[in-house]
Write a protein that holds these residues in place. Structure first.
Motif, PDB file in Angstrom:
ATOM      1  N   THR A 167       7.565  -0.125   0.295  1.00 51.87           N
ATOM      2  CA  THR A 167       7.046  -1.411  -0.173  1.00 51.87           C
ATOM      3  C   THR A 167       8.194  -2.347  -0.514  1.00 51.87           C
ATOM      4  O   THR A 167       8.202  -3.523  -0.115  1.00 51.87           O
ATOM      5  CB  THR A 167       6.144  -1.198  -1.406  1.00 51.87           C
ATOM      6  N   GLN A 168       9.162  -1.861  -1.248  1.00 53.18           N
ATOM      7  CA  GLN A 168      10.305  -2.687  -1.646  1.00 53.18           C
ATOM      8  C   GLN A 168      11.070  -3.192  -0.426  1.00 53.18           C
ATOM      9  O   GLN A 168      11.451  -4.364  -0.348  1.00 53.18           O
ATOM     10  CB  GLN A 168      11.209  -1.868  -2.565  1.00 53.18           C
ATOM     11  N   GLN A 169      11.277  -2.296   0.520  1.00 49.43           N
ATOM     12  CA  GLN A 169      12.006  -2.669   1.738  1.00 49.43           C
ATOM     13  C   GLN A 169      11.211  -3.665   2.575  1.00 49.43           C
ATOM     14  O   GLN A 169      11.749  -4.686   3.034  1.00 49.43           O
ATOM     15  CB  GLN A 169      12.291  -1.413   2.569  1.00 49.43           C
ATOM     16  N   LYS A 170       9.928  -3.384   2.776  1.00 51.22           N
ATOM     17  CA  LYS A 170       9.129  -4.211   3.671  1.00 51.22           C
ATOM     18  C   LYS A 170       8.876  -5.603   3.077  1.00 51.22           C
ATOM     19  O   LYS A 170       8.944  -6.613   3.792  1.00 51.22           O
ATOM     20  CB  LYS A 170       7.800  -3.517   3.963  1.00 51.22           C
ATOM     21  N   ALA A 224      21.214   0.080  -4.202  1.00 53.72           N
ATOM     22  CA  ALA A 224      21.376  -0.405  -2.826  1.00 53.72           C
ATOM     23  C   ALA A 224      20.699   0.476  -1.793  1.00 53.72           C
ATOM     24  O   ALA A 224      20.493   0.039  -0.656  1.00 53.72           O
ATOM     25  CB  ALA A 224      22.859  -0.542  -2.497  1.00 53.72           C
ATOM     26  N   ASN A 225      20.338   1.704  -2.117  1.00 54.44           N
ATOM     27  CA  ASN A 225      19.656   2.561  -1.150  1.00 54.44           C
ATOM     28  C   ASN A 225      18.501   3.262  -1.833  1.00 54.44           C
ATOM     29  O   ASN A 225      18.420   3.316  -3.057  1.00 54.44           O
ATOM     30  CB  ASN A 225      20.622   3.579  -0.536  1.00 54.44           C
ATOM     31  N   HIS A 226      17.584   3.788  -1.019  1.00 53.53           N
ATOM     32  CA  HIS A 226      16.366   4.342  -1.596  1.00 53.53           C
ATOM     33  C   HIS A 226      16.444   5.831  -1.890  1.00 53.53           C
ATOM     34  O   HIS A 226      15.519   6.398  -2.468  1.00 53.53           O
ATOM     35  CB  HIS A 226      15.171   4.069  -0.673  1.00 53.53           C
ATOM     36  N   GLN A 227      17.519   6.511  -1.468  1.00 53.14           N
ATOM     37  CA  GLN A 227      17.625   7.939  -1.749  1.00 53.14           C
ATOM     38  C   GLN A 227      17.945   8.186  -3.219  1.00 53.14           C
ATOM     39  O   GLN A 227      18.614   7.409  -3.850  1.00 53.14           O
ATOM     40  CB  GLN A 227      18.719   8.584  -0.870  1.00 53.14           C
ATOM     41  N   LEU A 283       0.803  -1.213   0.000  1.00 54.17           N
ATOM     42  CA  LEU A 283       0.000   0.000   0.000  1.00 54.17           C
ATOM     43  C   LEU A 283       0.839   1.267   0.000  1.00 54.17           C
ATOM     44  O   LEU A 283       0.321   2.352  -0.316  1.00 54.17           O
ATOM     45  CB  LEU A 283      -0.953  -0.001   1.202  1.00 54.17           C
ATOM     46  N   PHE A 284       2.121   1.173   0.343  1.00 51.15           N
ATOM     47  CA  PHE A 284       2.985   2.352   0.259  1.00 51.15           C
ATOM     48  C   PHE A 284       3.084   2.857  -1.180  1.00 51.15           C
ATOM     49  O   PHE A 284       3.399   4.028  -1.411  1.00 51.15           O
ATOM     50  CB  PHE A 284       4.385   2.033   0.787  1.00 51.15           C
ATOM     51  N   ASN A 285       2.805   1.997  -2.134  1.00 48.30           N
ATOM     52  CA  ASN A 285       2.866   2.404  -3.540  1.00 48.30           C
ATOM     53  C   ASN A 285       1.845   3.480  -3.881  1.00 48.30           C
ATOM     54  O   ASN A 285       1.956   4.147  -4.916  1.00 48.30           O
ATOM     55  CB  ASN A 285       2.653   1.202  -4.459  1.00 48.30           C
ATOM     56  N   TYR A 286       0.836   3.651  -3.025  1.00 44.82           N
ATOM     57  CA  TYR A 286      -0.171   4.678  -3.271  1.00 44.82           C
ATOM     58  C   TYR A 286       0.317   6.083  -2.912  1.00 44.82           C
ATOM     59  O   TYR A 286      -0.351   7.062  -3.248  1.00 44.82           O
ATOM     60  CB  TYR A 286      -1.447   4.367  -2.479  1.00 44.82           C
ATOM     61  N   VAL A 287       1.435   6.183  -2.220  1.00 44.71           N
ATOM     62  CA  VAL A 287       1.938   7.484  -1.769  1.00 44.71           C
ATOM     63  C   VAL A 287       3.218   7.805  -2.521  1.00 44.71           C
ATOM     64  O   VAL A 287       4.231   7.111  -2.360  1.00 44.71           O
ATOM     65  CB  VAL A 287       2.189   7.496  -0.247  1.00 44.71           C
ATOM     66  N   LYS A 288       3.187   8.826  -3.317  1.00 44.92           N
ATOM     67  CA  LYS A 288       4.344   9.216  -4.119  1.00 44.92           C
ATOM     68  C   LYS A 288       5.529   9.515  -3.215  1.00 44.92           C
ATOM     69  O   LYS A 288       5.420  10.262  -2.243  1.00 44.92           O
ATOM     70  CB  LYS A 288       4.014  10.435  -4.978  1.00 44.92           C
ATOM     71  N   GLY A 289       6.661   8.920  -3.528  1.00 45.34           N
ATOM     72  CA  GLY A 289       7.876   9.106  -2.746  1.00 45.34           C
ATOM     73  C   GLY A 289       8.054   8.087  -1.642  1.00 45.34           C
ATOM     74  O   GLY A 289       9.135   8.002  -1.039  1.00 45.34           O
ATOM     75  N   GLU A 290       7.012   7.298  -1.363  1.00 43.98           N
ATOM     76  CA  GLU A 290       7.075   6.297  -0.296  1.00 43.98           C
ATOM     77  C   GLU A 290       7.128   4.873  -0.840  1.00 43.98           C
ATOM     78  O   GLU A 290       7.120   3.915  -0.070  1.00 43.98           O
ATOM     79  CB  GLU A 290       5.854   6.435   0.633  1.00 43.98           C
ATOM     80  N   LEU A 332      18.190  -3.602  -3.733  1.00 45.28           N
ATOM     81  CA  LEU A 332      16.799  -4.031  -3.688  1.00 45.28           C
ATOM     82  C   LEU A 332      15.822  -2.893  -3.942  1.00 45.28           C
ATOM     83  O   LEU A 332      14.611  -3.133  -4.008  1.00 45.28           O
ATOM     84  CB  LEU A 332      16.476  -4.711  -2.352  1.00 45.28           C
ATOM     85  N   TYR A 333      16.309  -1.663  -4.095  1.00 51.23           N
ATOM     86  CA  TYR A 333      15.418  -0.533  -4.321  1.00 51.23           C
ATOM     87  C   TYR A 333      15.347  -0.202  -5.810  1.00 51.23           C
ATOM     88  O   TYR A 333      16.353  -0.225  -6.521  1.00 51.23           O
ATOM     89  CB  TYR A 333      15.888   0.689  -3.539  1.00 51.23           C
ATOM     90  N   ILE A 334      14.161   0.145  -6.262  1.00 45.28           N
ATOM     91  CA  ILE A 334      13.954   0.435  -7.679  1.00 45.28           C
ATOM     92  C   ILE A 334      14.522   1.810  -8.027  1.00 45.28           C
ATOM     93  O   ILE A 334      14.135   2.823  -7.433  1.00 45.28           O
ATOM     94  CB  ILE A 334      12.454   0.374  -8.025  1.00 45.28           C
ATOM     95  N   ASP A 335      15.436   1.812  -8.981  1.00 44.90           N
ATOM     96  CA  ASP A 335      16.006   3.058  -9.487  1.00 44.90           C
ATOM     97  C   ASP A 335      15.224   3.532 -10.706  1.00 44.90           C
ATOM     98  O   ASP A 335      14.851   4.696 -10.820  1.00 44.90           O
ATOM     99  CB  ASP A 335      17.485   2.852  -9.824  1.00 44.90           C
TER     100      ASP A 335
END
Length: 751
Positions: A629-632, A748-751, A618-625, A714-717
C-alpha cells in the motif's frame, strides 16, 4: 506568488493578520487538460457564480465546429485550446457531461462583429489564483481580468482606445439548451435569463438561470442581436440569412435561441470598463438583489482580495509542513478543488428553486446543489466530515430537503433537477457515514425514513433503485431483465454498499431487525462470484453465467455487459464493506494479495475511475503486505498528480480524484463509507495539522507526523499514537478526532 497583482500584494503586506500562504500554493490550471474538467476561473468556496475563460466553442482553422459535441468537452476551458469567445459566469468543475458554461461576456474593438467565430481571439499572459483570472486578448490588445463573489461575477477590461464593444452572448455555452431572454434596461444595465438542462442528454427538466448585468460606464450605443435562420437563395431577405442581425437601441424583451446584446463605447487609451453580473436560479429581481448586496460598487481589486481571503480561511484548516513546493502545490490545489462543489444555490434572501418542481423555497441557512454522489460518496464527503463537518452537515440537510420536496433522495442532482446519471443509491452511504462520524445536527428520523424508502420496493416503482425486486428475490440482478438498467453487476454492488450502510446506521439506532436484514442483503455480491475466473461475473435469469466473458473487456470506459465505466478487473474487489469476505472467496490472504498486485501489474487498475479508487489501500488487509500500500500509493501520486495542466489523472468528478490525493498525501484514507476506520499509509509531509471543529469533535487538532530515516524513506517502520506504540494499519475516526498525535517513522526499504 502566482498571478498576484501589485495591488493585492501591497494589500497582503498591509494586512499581516491574513498571511496569504496557502493560496500561493494553488495552481488553478491543474486539471485543465487530460479531461480533468476543471477550470482556472474565479470562484469562491461553494460559490454559485464563477467567471472563467471560455475557449471550447470553435476549433481554430476548422470552421464552425462546436467542440462540446465533437469531443464531449464538459468544461468551459481546455488548456491546450487558445481561441477565446468570452467569459462565462455559471460553470461546473470536474464533471463528465456538458452543462452551464453560460452567460458569456466578450470585449472587442473595431467594427462591431457579432459572430463568435469571427470575434473570437487568441490570448496570452494568463494568470490565475483563487478568486482571480487575467489574460491578454491578442487581436484587440485588451487586458481582461475577472473575479467573483458568491452570487456574482465582475470583469475589468482595459482598452487600447477607439471604438470598443462589450458583448453579452446567451447562445454560446455548454448547456444543451439554447433558449434565452434579455432586455436592455438602460445604457448601463441588461437583465434576462438563460435556459439550462438536459445534462448528459437526459430528459430532465430545464431551468432558467437569471441575471442582471451592470456596466460602469454608459454606452454610447447599444442593442440586441439574434442569429437569423438560413433562408433559401430565392428569398428576398437574404442580407442576414444565417447571420447575426443587430437591433440598435432595442429596449423591448427579446427571446429565442442564439440571442445576445452589445454595448458600444468610444474608449480612451488605457481606459477600464467594469461589468458585474448577478445571478439567481429564482428570479431577475433576486439576481439584482444578489448583485446589490454583494457588489454595490465596481471594485475588482477589492472583490479579488476578498475572494482570496475566503479561500485562505478554508485552505488553512489543513496545514502542512515539509515536502517540496511541488508537493504542496498539488496538495493545496487538490484541497481547493474539493471545496468548489457542492455549491450554494440560495439567494441572499434565502430563496432557492425547489427540487423537482418550478416552485420556490426559502432557507435561513445554506442550500446546496451539484451532488455528483456516485463519485463523491467514496471519499469527498468523508474528507468534508473530517475537516469541514459544518459544511458536511449543511450538505446532508440539503439532501433531506430535496427528499421532502421531491419524495426521493438525490442521485446526481443539478440545480434542483434530478439528472438520474450513474447507478446505485449513493445518497444512503453519505448520510449514514456522516451520522456515524458524529455529525448529527440533522433530522435522523427523516433521514432513516428516506434511505429506507430508497431501499425497498414501492407501489409506484423505486425511482432510485431499478431492478430492486430481482435484487431482493434472487440476490442479484440478472442480465436481459430490465430495459435501461446500466451494468447489472455494478448496480448490484452499489446496492450492497448502500445496504451495508443502512445496516450500520440501523445498528447505531438500535433497529436490530433492520440491521440483520440489510446486513444479509449487503453480502449478495457473493452470488456473482465465479470460481472458474475468480471474478464477479454477470448472471442470467436462470442462474447461468454470461457467456462469453472477458474480464478485461470494458477498460478505458468502453461499454461492456454487466459493468459501469469499468471492467470485471476494476470491479473484482469492489466490496469495500466486506474485504475479508472477498479475500476468502479468492482463496485467502496470499492469493488475494497476488490477485490485487496483478491488477496493477497488468494495467487493469484505472486511477481515473471510482470503483477501483480504494484498491491501493487493500493490501493493508493482509498481514506482512502493508508495505505494498505504501509503495503503490506513493507511486500513483508521483505518476498521476503533477503541477501541470494535465496534473489530474482524468475527470476530477467534482473533487473526487482530488480528495483521493489529499487523503493519500496525509497518510490516511477512508477505505469504505460507513466504516469508521481509515487505512494508513506513509505521509508525504513532515507534519500535517488538521484544525478540528470542536462543535463536532472533542479534539482541537489532529497532527500527523512523518520522521524519515532518509530523504527517500517511504515505508512504515513503526507508528506511535499519542506517545504509545500503534501496530495496526487501520485507525478509527474517533481516535483521530479526539485530538490525536500520530507519528510515522519511515525507512527506505520495506524489509
Amino acid at each position: 506568488m502566482k498571478g498576484l497583482s501589485i495591488y493585492l500584494f501591497i494589500l497582503a503586506l498591509a494586512s499581516p493578520a491574513i498571511a496569504q500562504d496557502y493560496t500561493d500554493y494553488v495552481n488553478p490550471f491543474i486539471g485543465t487538460s487530460n479531461y480533468g474538467a476543471t477550470h482556472p476561473g474565479a470562484v469562491l468556496p461553494a460559490g454559485m457564480a464563477s467567471v472563467t475563460p471560455f475557449n471550447v466553442a470553435y476549433k481554430k482553422g476548422q470552421g464552425n465546429v462546436f467542440e462540446k459535441d465533437s469531443e464531449w468537452h464538459s468544461r468551459s476551458y481546455v488548456h491546450e485550446n487558445n481561441f477565446l469567445t468570452g467569459f462565462s459566469h455559471v460553470n461546473l468543475s470536474g464533471v463528465g457531461c456538458p452543462e452551464l458554461g453560460s452567460i458569456l461576456l466578450m470585449p472587442t474593438t473595431g467594427a462591431l462583429e457579432l459572430d463568435p467565430e469571427k470575434y473570437g481571439t487568441t490570448y496570452s499572459k494568463e494568470q490565475a489564483y483563487p478568486g482571480y483570472y487575467s489574460n491578454h486578448l491578442n487581436k484587440y490588445n485588451i487586458k481582461s481580468e475577472v473575479s467573483a463573489t458568491m452570487r456574482s461575477g465582475i470583469s475589468r477590461y482595459t482598452f487600447p482606445g477607439g471604438e470598443a464593444h462589450i458583448l453579452l452572448n446567451l447562445g454560446l455555452g455548454l448547456t444543451n439548451e439554447t433558449g434565452a431572454m434579455l432586455k436592455i434596461v438602460s445604457d448601463t444595465e441588461i437583465e434576462g435569463y438563460k435556459l439550462i438542462g438536459t445534462f448528459c442528454y437526459n430528459p430532465e427538466d430545464v431551468r432558467p438561470v437569471y441575471f442582471v448585468a451592470k456596466f460602469s460606464k454608459p454606452a454610447s450605443n447599444y442593442g440586441a442581436w439574434k442569429k437569423m435562420p438560413e433562408y433559401s437563395a430565392e428569398a428576398t431577405w437574404t442580407k442576414y440569412s444565417g447571420k447575426y442581425k443587430p437591433y440598435y437601441q432595442y429596449r423591448n424583451e427579446m427571446a429565442g435561441d442564439n440571442i445576445g446584446a452589445f454595448f458600444t463605447y468610444d474608449s480612451r487609451k488605457g481606459e477600464t470598463i467594469e461589468v458585474k453580473i448577478g445571478i439567481s436560479y429564482v428570479s431577475i429581481e433576486n439576481a439584482r438583489e444578489n448583485l446589490k448586496k454583494e457588489q454595490p460598487g465596481f471594485n475588482l481589486d477589492q472583490t479579488a482580495y476578498k475572494a482570496q481571503t475566503a479561500w485562505e480561511q478554508r485552505l488553512k484548516r489543513i496545514e502542512v509542513q515539509g515536502g517540496t513546493h511541488e508537493e504542496k502545490t498539488i496538495f493545496y490545489t487538490a484541497l481547493y478543488h474539493t471545496l468548489i462543489h457542492p455549491n450554494i444555490i440560495q439567494d441572499v434572501n434565502g430563496d432557492y428553486p425547489l427540487m423537482g418542481t418550478h416552485g420556490t423555497g426559502n432557507t435561513k441557512g445554506n442550500r446546496y446543489t451539484v451532488f455528483s454522489l456516485w463519485d463523491t460518496y467514496r471519499n469527498l464527503h468523508p474528507l468534508l466530515s473530517l475537516a469541514y463537518p459544518e459544511l458536511q452537515s449543511d450538505l446532508v440537510n440539503s439532501m433531506l430537503g430535496m427528499y421532502e420536496e421531491s419524495g426521493w433522495l438525490p442521485k446526481w442532482e443539478l440545480m434542483g433537477m434530478e439528472t438520474e446519471v450513474m447507478v446505485g443509491d449513493p445518497a444512503t452511504p453519505v448520510i449514514a457515514d456522516t451520522y456515524l462520524r458524529g455529525i448529527r445536527d440533522f433530522d435522523i428520523n427523516l433521514a432513516y425514513e428516506a434511505i429506507k424508502k430508497s431501499a425497498m420496493p414501492q407501489k409506484d416503482g423505486n425511482k432510485l433503485r431499478p431492478g430492486l425486486e430481482k435484487y431482493i428475490e434472487l440476490g442479484y440482478i440478472p442480465e436481459n431483465t430490465y430495459d435501461g438498467l446500466w451494468g447489472t453487476v455494478s448496480t448490484s454492488l452499489e446496492y450492497n454498499i448502500a445496504d451495508w450502510n443502512i445496516a450500520q446506521l440501523a445498528k447505531a439506532l438500535n433497529k436490530d431487525k433492520d440491521y440483520k436484514y440489510f446486513s444479509k442483503r449487503a453480502l449478495s455480491y457473493r452470488n456473482y462470484f465465479d470460481k472458474s475466473t475468480g471474478m464477479l461475473r454477470p448472471r442470467m435469469k436462470d442462474g447461468s453465467w454470461l457467456t462469453p466473458f472477458d474480464p478485461q473487456a470494458g477498460a478505458n470506459f468502453e461499454p461492456v455487459i454487466g459493468f459501469v465505466e469499468g471492467n470485471a478487473w476494476q470491479y473484482r474487489f469492489y466490496v469495500p464493506h466486506d474485504i475479508p469476505g472477498i479475500i476468502k472467496l479468492v482463496g485467502g490472504d496470499r492469493p488475494f494479495s497476488r490477485a490485487l498486485q496483478t491488477c496493477f501489474d497488468e494495467n487493469n487498475y484505472d486511477m481515473a475511475n471510482e470503483p477501483d479508487i480504494t484498491y491501493p489501500f487493500l493490501f493493508n488487509y493482509v498481514k506482512g503486505e502493508e508495505w505494498r500500500t505504501q509503495q503503490k500509493v506513493r507511486e500513483l501520486i508521483q505518476k498521476y498528480y503533477t503541477n501541470a495542466p494535465e496534473g489530474i489523472p482524468g475527470n476530477d468528478d467534482t473533487g473526487t480524484l482530488s480528495a483521493w490525493l489529499v487523503f493519500s498525501m496525509m497518510g490516511i484514507y477512508p477505505h469504505c463509507p460507513g466504516d469508521m476506520t481509515y487505512a494508513l499509509t506513509s505521509p508525504v509531509f513532515d507534519l500535517v495539522t488538521i484544525h478540528l471543529n470542536d462543535k463536532y469533535y472533542k479534539g482541537k487538532t489532529l497532527m500527523i507526523k512523518a520522521e524519515k530515516s532518509s530523504s527517500d524513506a517511504l515505508y512504515i517502520d513503526e507508528m506511535i499514537l499519542n506517545g504509545k506504540p500503534f501496530n495496526k494499519y487501520f485507525i478509527s475516526h474517533q481516535e483521530l478526532t479526539n485530538g490525536a498525535n500520530l507519528t510515522f517513522k519511515l525507512k527506505a526499504n520495506h524489509q
